[in-house]
Motif scaffolding. Structure first.
Motif, short mmCIF file in Angstrom:
data_model
loop_
_atom_site.label_atom_id
_atom_site.label_comp_id
_atom_site.label_asym_id
_atom_site.label_seq_id
_atom_site.Cartn_x
_atom_site.Cartn_y
_atom_site.Cartn_z
N ALA A 26 -37.55 -14.92 38.96
CA ALA A 26 -36.82 -15.77 38.97
C ALA A 26 -36.77 -17.42 39.38
O ALA A 26 -36.19 -18.23 38.78
CB ALA A 26 -35.31 -14.77 38.77
N LYS A 63 -31.67 -7.66 37.94
CA LYS A 63 -31.58 -9.15 39.42
C LYS A 63 -31.24 -7.97 40.71
O LYS A 63 -30.05 -7.50 40.71
CB LYS A 63 -30.86 -9.89 38.88
CG LYS A 63 -31.45 -11.46 39.80
CD LYS A 63 -30.80 -12.09 39.33
CE LYS A 63 -31.74 -13.73 40.18
NZ LYS A 63 -30.99 -14.68 40.03
N HIS A 90 -32.44 -17.64 32.12
CA HIS A 90 -31.67 -17.46 33.52
C HIS A 90 -30.70 -18.72 33.32
O HIS A 90 -30.97 -19.93 33.58
CB HIS A 90 -32.59 -18.24 34.92
CG HIS A 90 -32.75 -18.21 35.91
ND1 HIS A 90 -33.45 -18.48 36.76
CD2 HIS A 90 -31.06 -17.93 36.74
CE1 HIS A 90 -32.09 -18.23 37.96
NE2 HIS A 90 -31.41 -18.65 37.52
#
Ligand code: ZN
Length: 526
Positions: free
Chosen positions: A309, A252, A127
């Motif tokens: 996330a 995402k 990330h």
């Protein structure tokens, strides 16, 4: 009171009854500036990225064959505390892992005496946001092109310095920055996700409206309500196909209602999210959901997301609860039992907290990853703009107390998941907003320290940053363990990462694709 974080991405949600904290892309101040400045700043960023290619070299030795001899091998698939073995690197691959060393080993290979050290797979940070410069909004980047140039030149080195041999960029808004990253003399392996925000939703709302669709070309609309071109070009299927063609290894998307003035942003409907998940699944790509609240993570569980996330530090109406509320416990229990990938990303908040800690920018670890001129700027009154805006007149102590409350919730959520055997992934979210408190490489190490404090075990952290990340992102045949045939991304440590988290700050050598790097040579100013 409302606090906004003009600049990049991500978020905290409601931190207390009084304070609403947000994070993300260039916003309030930026909104008052012209689109021209925005566009120019992007041009300057590209120019700076191009300039950096010629500025830095790295101390490295490349050998066709290298034996690493006598290290204690800690590879997560072995689930042991390490065994003394020898590892042969041929070219960019691991060619042998053996207890016996061939008698002729030294004749046709370089031998690295690693007795007393620990060899682990290179770390994976799944990330990161390479295009963002911590502490500088796009218009500030325009005004300080040389600070940007120096930062981008140091960026890949800082990740390597802290042992990150693979990074996954979760939002590709500027391809040229990624191209420059991989063109630098030494850099981690780079992968990226395709970002599919819902039309006009977070984070695309943070870009000027006229440039929004250019910045986020893969926004999605509900096929049932779309018309005209949107109906064809911006269905989940079309967007997934497009980003896959561009090389994305993951998708995402975002469930974020926003903050402050923009607290009613559109979020995906369950049907739209189901379409995204279905399209991604048929393309073989995992779906990551930006979700940091109880509401958002419930949505993700229901919709079948593969990965969260962010950690859950926003418990919505239960934020004042002194202990883990039952509804949070229930959602976290489902996340653990369904083996949904989970990135706690504690440093989203930690990177704000440090701005209010005295002497943070004097720490030697900061000097390792920030070029001297940029560090001087961070310390200058101009460089304090974000801290000032966050505080809005509150004292450092008041701000620390406020962030501590958010951190406590994140830590309790993480601790519960750790107890229940969750499938943790390691992602530092660097930088999570315009905070200079999220610095590349170092932010990952600070994240690990927070995970330990949140009661994740050292083994869980090692697995999250190696084998789990590799599996979750479809990279397990290439990286994540020390096994024959895998890419020779390795770290030699002075201490065992199963005995202390400080082991990750004892790196003696980094191998990236079989090439050995001296960590000291990767530090800023070297
Ligand atoms: Zn992020």
């Amino acid at each position: 009171m409302r606090i906004r974080m003009p600049a990049d991405l991500h978020c905290i949600g409601r931190s207390s009854a009084k304070l609403r904290i947000t994070c993300s892309v260039s916003i309030t101040r930026e909104r008052t500036r012209s689109i021209l400045i925005w566009a120019r700043s992007r041009y300057i960023a590209k120019l700076a990225a191009a300039l950096m290619l010629t500025t830095h070299g790295v101390t490295a030795t490349a050998q066709p064959r290298t034996w690493i001899v006598g290290a204690t091998i800690i590879s997560p698939e072995r689930a042991d505390n390490g065994r003394k073995m020898n590892v042969l690197i041929e070219g960019d691959r691991i060619a042998a892992v053996s207890e016996a060393l061939p008698r002729a080993a030294a004749q046709d290979a370089q031998v690295v005496d690693a007795a007393g050290s620990y060899l682990i797979p290179g770390l994976i940070d799944s990330h990161v946001h390479l295009q963002s410069v911590p502490g500088l909004t796009p218009s500030m980047q325009f005004r300080h092109p040389f600070l940007v140039r120096d930062y981008r030149a140091q960026l890949p080195r800082s990740y390597l310095r802290y042992g990150y041999t693979t990074v996954i960029n979760l939002l590709m808004t500027d391809r040229s920055v990624l191209d420059a990253f991989v063109a630098s003399p030494a850099h981690p392996d780079l992968y990226h996700c395709g970002a599919l925000p819902v039309a006009d939703g977070y984070p695309s709302n943070l870009a000027p409206s006229l440039l929004r669709n250019r910045e986020f070309p893969n926004f999605v609309v509900d096929p049932k309500t779309a018309s005209g071109n949107d109906a064809k070009e911006h269905t989940p299927q079309a967007a997934v196909d497009r980003v896959k063609q561009q090389g994305a290894i993951c998708i995402k998307t975002f469930f974020e209602r926003g903050f402050g003035r923009d607290h009613n942003l559109p979020v995906p409907s369950p049907e739209l999210f189901a379409d995204i998940v279905k399209s991604a699944r048929s393309a073989g790509l995992p779906v990551l959901l930006h979700a940091s609240s109880l509401e958002a993570q419930r949505f993700g569980i229901e919709g079948g997301t593969n990965i969260f996330a962010h950690g859950m530090w926003n418990w919505n109406e239960f934020n004042q609860s002194p202990t883990l509320p039952d509804p949070v416990r229930e959602a976290l229990g489902q996340i653990a039992s369904q083996r949904i990938g989970y990135m706690p990303t504690m440093q989203v908040i930690g990177g704000l907290h440090v701005l209010f800690e005295p002497g943070h920018f004097d720490h030697p670890s900061v000097r390792r990853v920030v070029p001297p001129a940029l560090l001087d700027w961070y310390r200058s009154p101009s460089g304090q703009w974000f801290k000032d805006e966050l505080a809005g007149g509150k004292t450092d102590e008041q701000m620390r107390v406020m962030f501590d409350a958010v951190l406590r919730r994140g830590a309790e959520s993480t601790g519960y998941l750790a107890q229940h055997g969750a499938f943790f992934l390691f992602g530092s979210d660097t930088p999570s907003g315009p905070t200079p408190g999220n610095l590349p490489g170092l932010n990952g190490y600070l994240e690990m320290q927070r995970l330990v404090a949140a009661k994740m075990s050292l083994r869980q952290i090692l697995e999250a940053a190696t084998i789990n990340n590799a599996k979750a992102f479809g990279l397990a045949d290439r990286i994540g363990t020390i096994e024959i045939g895998k890419r020779a991304n390795l770290l030699l440590l002075g201490r065992s990462p199963l005995e202390s988290v400080e082991a990750y700050d004892s790196i003696r050598s980094v191998w990236i694709g079989g090439r050995r790097l001296d960590p000291a040579s990767l530090e800023a100013g070297k």
